[in-house]
Design a protein around this motif. Structure first.
Motif, short mmCIF file in Angstrom:
data_model
loop_
_atom_site.label_atom_id
_atom_site.label_comp_id
_atom_site.label_asym_id
_atom_site.label_seq_id
_atom_site.Cartn_x
_atom_site.Cartn_y
_atom_site.Cartn_z
N LEU A 60 2.19 -5.86 7.81
CA LEU A 60 2.44 -5.14 6.70
C LEU A 60 3.53 -3.79 7.21
O LEU A 60 2.93 -3.07 7.76
CB LEU A 60 1.39 -4.33 5.97
CG LEU A 60 1.73 -3.29 4.78
CD1 LEU A 60 2.28 -4.05 3.70
CD2 LEU A 60 0.09 -3.04 4.21
N HIS A 61 4.81 -3.78 6.77
CA HIS A 61 5.45 -2.68 7.17
C HIS A 61 5.20 -1.45 6.38
O HIS A 61 5.26 -0.36 7.03
CB HIS A 61 6.98 -3.17 7.12
CG HIS A 61 7.41 -4.37 8.11
ND1 HIS A 61 7.40 -4.05 9.67
CD2 HIS A 61 7.50 -5.67 7.94
CE1 HIS A 61 7.77 -5.34 10.10
NE2 HIS A 61 7.94 -6.21 9.15
N GLY A 118 -13.10 7.62 -3.93
CA GLY A 118 -12.20 6.54 -3.47
C GLY A 118 -10.67 7.09 -3.55
O GLY A 118 -10.32 7.18 -4.91
N GLY A 119 -10.07 6.89 -2.54
CA GLY A 119 -8.51 7.28 -2.59
C GLY A 119 -7.89 6.21 -2.49
O GLY A 119 -8.20 5.10 -2.76
N MET A 120 -6.40 6.40 -2.29
CA MET A 120 -5.40 5.33 -2.21
C MET A 120 -5.30 5.04 -0.72
O MET A 120 -5.02 6.00 0.18
CB MET A 120 -4.19 5.76 -2.77
CG MET A 120 -3.09 4.76 -2.84
SD MET A 120 -1.72 5.07 -3.71
CE MET A 120 -2.15 5.29 -5.33
N CYS A 121 -5.40 3.97 -0.54
CA CYS A 121 -5.26 3.30 1.16
C CYS A 121 -4.33 2.08 1.04
O CYS A 121 -4.19 1.12 0.56
CB CYS A 121 -6.50 2.88 1.46
SG CYS A 121 -6.79 2.47 3.23
N CYS A 122 -3.66 2.11 2.38
CA CYS A 122 -2.61 1.16 2.43
C CYS A 122 -3.02 0.34 3.62
O CYS A 122 -3.34 0.66 4.56
CB CYS A 122 -1.52 1.80 3.01
SG CYS A 122 0.17 0.62 3.12
N GLY A 123 -3.24 -1.03 3.29
CA GLY A 123 -3.37 -2.27 4.31
C GLY A 123 -4.87 -2.52 4.46
O GLY A 123 -5.16 -3.26 5.26
N PRO A 164 0.46 1.29 6.77
CA PRO A 164 -0.90 0.67 7.22
C PRO A 164 -1.65 1.58 8.28
O PRO A 164 -0.71 2.25 9.13
CB PRO A 164 -1.10 -0.71 7.48
CG PRO A 164 0.43 -0.89 7.79
CD PRO A 164 1.05 0.07 6.95
N GLY A 165 -2.74 1.89 8.68
CA GLY A 165 -3.24 2.69 9.61
C GLY A 165 -3.19 4.18 9.57
O GLY A 165 -3.45 4.66 10.36
#
Length: 786
Positions: free
Chosen positions: A760-761, A734-739, A606-607
């Motif tokens: 979220l690790h 739209g791409g792929m995003c974590c968190g 994330p981030g």
């Protein structure tokens, strides 16, 4: 030593001062700053997207474009400007002055292949105007659409040398890919992603934002160096799909297009003759066989199509309004008169909405069109944040009046575009029309010509290739000046053409006989096909007398046609056009070299920045798993773990109401959703989603692989769903995003950005096909569902 006793010298030259043992016996000298010549004009290039020849008011359109009309009235309107028929190729020509295959831009960067003319990498020996003008004391700004670098390089891993700041632009604000939502854009500021400054509910729209940023870039520098000229490359997302615009702008055109596209063509063509853009004896191109007669449509189909055009017209007028804001700003700061402005569109009007139009362009690319009933159910949403809309072919054809066909094809409807020049301080003529043949590769040579600047021999130590275009500055104040551009080839997806001294030869691919044989647009070309095309399918037009390609003279002038075909191959040999490639889908789905070695496991955190589709793990139509390592605090947590796409199509893996969820948005038509049958409790957990295909994709039917979706908590099966189909080809944009889910939400089950509120690790995406086999858990799940 006197502190004012010094001189200047050019960097790299011998130091002209004196260096003694101490300063009192030495004389200083300073490297000379790079300064522009006094009164050097600013340069402003405005590049519109998918705007056809017959869509600006000053080109006869009923669409209101008063700001652009004012530029035409105070400058020059060119009736014979040509492009490449597609965006990335044209844009590469505009900034380099070289032909698109020589730039490696045979097509858009997403369709790059492993041949020199097709690899999507503009060679550094083909320097850009930004790099040239930096050497002459200009500030250089790029605002808006870039789309001039390999898609695989659109990530935080770089390399950055083909990003705008790597190609001579000092500042950049815009988007790197081919299109984006005007309400929720994929924004990059200089070399990093940023979030939009406000929401659509707060009045955000991309065109206004780009205009504000352009003005701020200029203001920032002018308050420090008021005499320093600038080069601004201003590239709106408009009027490319999605046709996004505030409703009040679309409503201004309520009822204006109810009489259909044939009436639009007739009115616009008559107006073009009245304005002098078209000769009085010109003939309009015949009705396109792919476009239905307006009156043959049902009342509902006409109502839908008319609304789609109302939205497009509002979008173009809204864009014109913000161009007007930019002009007013330049006038206010005293820079308008001495700014050389060139306005061009990158290709003809677009046919990517299909025969009926669509509320979601993603359906076109996935071959999954919606029904009329589905479109009508969303008619009041068209143009708003919940759609990704595009109008039907009939309006495309009308938008290219008087020419035939459209974007992607090399008939004049694809390659003949509006072009305006405005420079009161440098051009005496006002409101005049210029009919000389020109091509967008001529724009850079013309700018250099009027600035009195020679093309540089080297840029950053790289020896430069010759420019392919020629200046048309001689036409500024001489309507009778002959063109210097005599020969120009074209090629796009195997569709070929060549202009030479008033004659035009065109070889359509696929031609009518090929379509009848089941070879639609995007079909690869074989040697047998090519032999047949060259022997029987070239067309010949004398455009000096027949501007809209209405009379095919191939039989009457066979010798001239053979000469033109031979000349096309000569030009193709010069500029890396071979091998001719008619494919589209094959290019889109081609796996290209990445900057790292191939792997099946990706760890996301994330981030971090959003991953574009070109660098994100390719999960479509293959077994894969998503594994999130999380900590749930007391009271629970919710939010997105990993997602890809937007409300136009995509998927999301998330936690809500203490349950684990997965949602697959199939081009905004169907939502496949599965949730866990138990809560995700406090503490550390491994949350997992798996997809196992149970059949192959049917891309021709617009459907990806059916399969089984399963959810696991700590390796315990807690939910499953059999999905009858998935998305076959692409999620765009739209791409792929974590968190989090930035932009528009993939599913209406939550409100974006829906950031995960626990810890979220990481999320690991695994493409190896190693899925959990837990027969007892699966049996319990099935028994619970009985």
């Amino acid at each position: 030593m006197s502190q004012t006793s010094w001189s200047e010298y050019k960097p790299g030259r011998t130091f002209p001062g004196v260096v003694g043992r101490t300063t009192d016996e030495s004389t200083p000298a300073w490297p000379q700053p790079v300064r522009a010549l006094p009164d050097a004009p600013n340069v402003l290039m405005i590049v519109l997207d998918d705007t056809g020849y017959g869509q600006l008011g000053c080109y006869g359109s009923p669409i209101q474009t008063p700001s652009l009309d004012t530029l035409a009235a105070g400058g020059l309107l060119y009736s014979n400007m040509h492009t490449t028929a597609l965006c990335s190729p044209s844009r590469s020509c505009v900034v380099t002055g070289r032909n698109h295959h020589a730039n490696g831009m045979a097509s858009i960067t997403e369709l790059a292949t492993g041949y020199p003319g097709y690899n999507g990498q503009i060679p550094f020996e083909n320097g850009m105007l930004s790099e040239m003008l930096l050497q002459h004391g200009y500030n250089t700004y790029m605002v808006g659409k870039w789309h001039l670098m390999p898609s695989e390089q659109e990530s935080a891993a770089g390399p950055y040398d083909r990003w705008p700041l790597g190609r001579g632009f000092e500042r950049f604000y815009g988007f790197l890919g081919g299109d984006t939502s005007q309400w929720y854009p994929d924004l990059v500021y200089d070399n990093h992603q940023v979030e939009q400054p406000s929401t659509p509910e707060e009045g955000y729209h991309l065109t206004e934002d780009l205009t504000d940023r352009a003005m701020s870039f200029i203001t920032d520098a002018k308050q420090v160096a008021p005499d320093k000229p600038f080069y601004l490359h201003f590239c709106t997302g408009a009027t490319h799909a999605p046709h996004h615009v505030p409703k009040e702008w679309a409503d201004r055109y309520r009822g204006k297009f109810d009489d259909g596209w044939e009436a639009y063509r007739e009115r616009t063509f008559a107006r073009q003759k009245q304005l002098g853009i078209m000769p009085q004896d010109a003939q309009i191109s015949p009705p396109d066989p792919d476009v239905p007669v307006w009156e043959s449509l049902s009342p509902d189909a006409r109502r839908l199509a008319a609304r789609m055009m109302e939205v497009y017209a509002g979008f173009l007028s809204h864009t014109d309004h913000h161009i007007g804001r930019l002009m007013a700003f330049l006038k206010e700061i005293g820079e308008l008169d001495n700014t050389l402005i060139m306005v061009v569109s990158d290709n003809g009007a677009s046919a990517e909405g299909g025969a009926t139009g669509t509320t979601n362009e993603l359906q076109f690319f996935n071959n999954a069109p919606e029904s009329l009933e589905e479109s009508l159910a969303r008619i009041d949403e068209i143009g708003g944040p919940e759609t990704f809309n595009h109008y039907p072919w009939g309006w495309t054809s009308a938008g290219n009046t008087p020419f035939r066909r459209w974007k992607r094809e090399t008939y004049r409807g694809g390659v003949s575009d509006p072009f305006l020049v405005h420079w009161p301080a440098g051009i005496q003529a006002r409101g005049e029309i210029r009919d000389q043949f020109a091509h967008i590769i001529d724009m850079v040579p013309t700018v250099l010509d009027v600035l009195g600047v020679e093309p540089p021999a080297t840029i950053r130590g790289v020896t430069q290739s010759p420019l392919h275009g020629v200046s048309f500055a001689q036409t500024f104040d001489d309507a009778a000046a002959p063109t210097r551009h005599r020969t120009q080839y074209y090629e796009m997806f195997g569709h070929r053409a060549i202009d030479h001294t008033g004659w035009r030869a065109v070889c359509p691919w696929p031609g009518p006989s090929f379509v009848e044989a089941g070879k639609p647009f995007g079909t690869p070309i074989t040697m047998t096909d090519l032999d047949g095309l060259d022997a029987h399918h070239w067309e010949l037009y004398h455009v000096a007398e027949d501007v809209a390609e209405t009379r095919n003279l191939a039989q009457e002038h066979r010798g001239k046609l053979i000469e033109m075909i031979a000349l096309w191959y000569v030009e193709a040999g010069k500029y890396n056009v071979l091998p001719i490639d008619g494919s589209a889908l094959e290019r889109l789905m081609l796996e290209r070299p990445q900057i790292t070695a191939a792997r099946t496991s990706y760890t996301l955190r994330p981030g971090t920045q959003v991953l574009s589709a070109a660098v994100a793990p390719r999960v479509l139509n293959r077994p894969h798993s998503l594994t999130a390592e999380v900590e749930i605090p007391p009271g629970g947590a919710e939010g997105v773990l990993l997602c890809q796409g937007t409300n136009a199509g995509g998927w999301s893996f998330y936690v809500k109401n203490k349950r684990l969820h997965y949602a697959h948005n199939y081009v905004h038509r169907t939502l496949h959703h599965v949730a866990s049958d138990e809560d995700v409790l406090e503490g550390r957990h491994t949350l997992r989603f798996e997809f196992e295909p149970t059949g192959g994709p049917d891309i021709a039917a617009g459907k990806g692989s059916p399969g089984r979706a399963q959810l696991y908590v700590d390796d315990r099966l807690v939910g499953e769903l059999d999905m009858p189909f998935t998305t076959p080809v692409a999620f765009n944009p739209g791409g792929m995003c974590c968190g989090a889910n930035p932009g528009s939400a993939v599913t209406s089950d939550y409100r974006a950005p829906f950031r995960f509120t626990g810890t979220l690790h990481s999320v690991t995406v695994d493409l190896s096909g190693d899925l959990i086999v837990d027969a007892p858990s699966e049996m319990r799940m099935h028994m619970a569902r009985q």
